[in-house]
Design an enzyme around this catalytic site. Structure first.
Site, mmCIF file in Angstrom:
data_model
loop_
_atom_site.group_PDB
_atom_site.id
_atom_site.type_symbol
_atom_site.label_atom_id
_atom_site.label_comp_id
_atom_site.label_asym_id
_atom_site.label_seq_id
_atom_site.Cartn_x
_atom_site.Cartn_y
_atom_site.Cartn_z
ATOM 1 N N ASP A 180 122.469 -6.359 90.345
ATOM 2 C CA ASP A 180 123.839 -6.604 90.796
ATOM 3 C C ASP A 180 123.813 -8.044 91.270
ATOM 4 O OD1 ASP A 180 126.064 -7.064 92.465
ATOM 5 O OD2 ASP A 180 126.315 -4.908 92.748
ATOM 6 N N HIS A 181 124.403 -8.943 90.481
ATOM 7 C CA HIS A 181 124.151 -10.370 90.751
ATOM 8 C C HIS A 181 124.706 -10.819 92.114
ATOM 9 C CE1 HIS A 181 128.255 -11.060 89.260
ATOM 10 N NE2 HIS A 181 128.184 -12.260 89.786
ATOM 11 N N HIS A 243 129.616 -4.530 93.062
ATOM 12 C CA HIS A 243 129.591 -5.687 93.957
ATOM 13 C C HIS A 243 130.207 -5.391 95.332
ATOM 14 C CE1 HIS A 243 128.524 -7.444 90.253
ATOM 15 N NE2 HIS A 243 129.714 -7.754 89.822
HETATM 16 C C1 BG6 Z 1 131.137 -9.576 86.935
HETATM 17 C C2 BG6 Z 1 132.387 -8.958 86.400
HETATM 18 O O1 BG6 Z 1 130.199 -8.590 87.287
HETATM 19 O O2 BG6 Z 1 131.439 -10.344 88.091
HETATM 20 C C3 BG6 Z 1 133.430 -10.015 86.088
HETATM 21 O O3 BG6 Z 1 132.101 -8.227 85.223
HETATM 22 C C4 BG6 Z 1 133.644 -10.911 87.280
HETATM 23 O O4 BG6 Z 1 134.655 -9.423 85.688
HETATM 24 C C5 BG6 Z 1 132.327 -11.410 87.831
HETATM 25 O O5 BG6 Z 1 134.437 -11.997 86.854
HETATM 26 C C6 BG6 Z 1 132.508 -12.150 89.132
HETATM 27 O O6 BG6 Z 1 131.307 -12.745 89.483
HETATM 28 P P1 BG6 Z 1 131.265 -14.090 90.314
HETATM 29 O O7 BG6 Z 1 129.849 -14.300 90.653
HETATM 30 O O8 BG6 Z 1 131.845 -15.141 89.423
HETATM 31 O O9 BG6 Z 1 132.166 -13.827 91.474
#
Ligand code: BG6
Length: 494
Positions: A180-181, A243
């Site tokens: 989960d980044h 997230h």
């Molecule tokens: C991803 C989603 O996991 O996270 C995207 O699939 C979203 O829809 C993105 O835009 C948002 O990530 P960050 O790091 O740009 O806020």
């Protein structure tokens, strides 16, 4: 720096994630001296590349997506560590190519490598890849092979359970890294430091002093060219199940006794277990959905969701979701956690607001204050990265007039160090075998369980008012109503 010789196999090597995130992350890790001498990254895919043309393709994209400028000499060195393998997930023999490459590399290095298999492919082909991979010798060596699985991890509770079961048939839990980044972001990791490395906040971090928590993950872009994926997912699956629920866990968790991976994850699991179950018949009291109409966004005309490519006619997929969660435990009983996320909102902004209760007796003239603005701790995750405490102060002058002021910790002002991208941190963790910032199987399933009643209810009761918000607005009116029933409102996003 890791010393262990390592090979990273990227399934989906010619895909979007690799060019945008993974290769830039590896390049920056290399530039910062974090990778071992003996290192190889192998892209696997069906596109017809040689090693050289694959490297050139990556370089072109690296120039766009790397956080640091690409240095020609460094790239030359790093690119020698990149290879490409023609690979079709359905062809059994292609898995032998992987085995052979590992053997050949081991011979060349005169050292046995650790191997990381990164699934940057669409979820449907993860199971066949995992099943065939498991036959390779290296996967049976539990200490030196790991597998990284990208989101979406399943489509619902049932499919997530099935995927976990499949993975656990062939791999041990400690070999599996569900990514989960958001957990790799500096500002997210810092939440634990803020809460538990200071004795200042913890005594007031509970229902006695906190009125509510708000988590906003707003995006100013639409779904772009991801209609195919997004129309089957929607905001709840795309952002909340993973997230946002993870952010909530970081705010709500009890102090871990150590930063050992299972200790941190057990504590988060306690939070997930305490989240109040939303009954299907109560969904409309706790959750709101929205879908964007066509209109104008920052001076540009944009299509409605229904006009986007690969979106089903009359699609009921939500591009906005807001939910009110409660956590039924001693610390959080009856403190609402309002969360919201959406596409085409006014700004890209992810932030968490902790609103403290009002002073028990307010002796100042009521008209002299903007009290709703004060008494808050605001954690800005991105793109602005700071933490601020907003409180009341006396305006200099002869009268006792108050105004809210900010005490700010700004990353750029306090630290000179560059901030690594989330994928850098997480890739390095996966290579070194640290699973703290990854999701354990039970966490993923529990997070699905939490949102399933909402998903089920929404699937059964198609939205009749879509599209219901304009691009550049803060979502549908019902989102304001959801929180107004508690006598509160969404805080302005600063
Ligand atoms: C991803 C989603 O996991 O996270 C995207 O699939 C979203 O829809 C993105 O835009 C948002 O990530 P960050 O790091 O740009 O806020």
């Amino acid at each position: 720096k890791i010393n262990q010789p390592t090979i990273v196999f990227i399934f989906g090597g010619s895909g979007d994630l690799n060019k945008r995130k993974l290769t830039p992350a590896l390049y920056n890790l290399f530039a910062d001296g974090h990778l071992p001498e003996m290192f190889l990254v192998v892209g696997l895919g069906r596109t017809d590349y040689s090693d050289t043309s694959f490297r050139n393709y990556l370089l072109k994209n690296l120039k766009t997506f790397s956080r640091r400028k690409v240095d020609a000499k460094l790239w030359k060195e790093f690119s020698q560590k990149i290879a490409y393998l023609d690979f079709d997930a359905n062809v059994k023999n292609d898995y032998n190519k992987i085995g052979k490459l590992i053997e050949a590399t081991e011979k060349k290095w005169k050292a046995a490598p650790d191997v990381l298999f990164y699934m940057a492919v669409s979820p449907a082909i993860v199971p066949p890849i995992v099943t065939s991979l498991s036959r390779l010798n290296i996967c049976k060596q539990k200490n030196c092979s790991r597998i990284v699985v990208e989101k979406p991890f399943g489509h619902d509770l049932e499919s997530a359970r099935a995927l976990n079961k499949l993975l656990l048939t062939y791999f041990d839990e400690r070999q599996i890294y569900r990514i989960d980044h958001f957990l790799g972001k500096e500002t997210v990791q810092n939440i634990l430091a803020l809460r538990f490395a200071n004795a200042l906040f913890e005594p007031i971090w509970n229902k006695r002093y906190i009125d509510y928590v708000q988590i906003t993950a707003a995006e100013s872009i639409g779904i772009e060219d991801r209609g195919d994926y997004y129309d089957k997912a929607g905001a709840l699956r795309d952002m909340v199940q993973n997230h946002i629920i993870q952010l909530l866990c970081m705010i709500a968790t009890e102090p871990p006794v150590s930063f050992e991976d299972n200790e941190v994850r057990n504590k988060k699991m306690d939070v997930l277990n305490a989240i109040r179950k939303i009954k299907k018949e109560e969904v409309s009291r706790y959750a709101v959905r929205g879908q964007y109409a066509g209109g104008w966004m920052k001076g540009k005309k944009v299509k409605s969701y229904l006009e986007e490519k690969h979106v089903a006619e009359n699609s009921s997929t939500e591009t906005f979701a807001a939910i009110k969660f409660y956590i039924d435990n001693w610390r959080w009983q009856n403190v609402p956690f309002y969360v919201r996320t959406g596409k085409y909102l006014p700004d890209k902004s992810t932030l968490i607001i902790i609103k403290f209760k009002e002073a028990p007796k307010f002796s100042f003239p009521a008209q002299a204050t903007d009290n709703w603005k004060a008494n808050k701790l605001i954690i800005r995750i991105q793109p602005e990265m700071d933490i601020r405490i907003t409180f009341q102060a006396k305006i200099p002058g002869q009268e006792m007039l108050l105004a809210p002021v900010d005490m700010i910790f700004d990353y750029d002002e306090s630290f000179k160090e560059a901030q690594p991208e989330a994928y850098e941190t997480l890739l390095l963790d996966a290579m070194t075998g640290d699973a703290t910032q990854f999701m354990r199987g039970d966490q993923v399933e529990k997070a699905w369980e939490i949102i399933m009643p909402v998903l089920d209810f929404w699937a059964e009761k198609k939205a009749t008012d879509f599209p219901n918000y304009l691009p550049g607005s803060w979502g549908p009116d019902q989102s304001d109503a959801l929180i107004a029933t508690d006598g509160r409102s969404w805080d302005l996003v600063i």
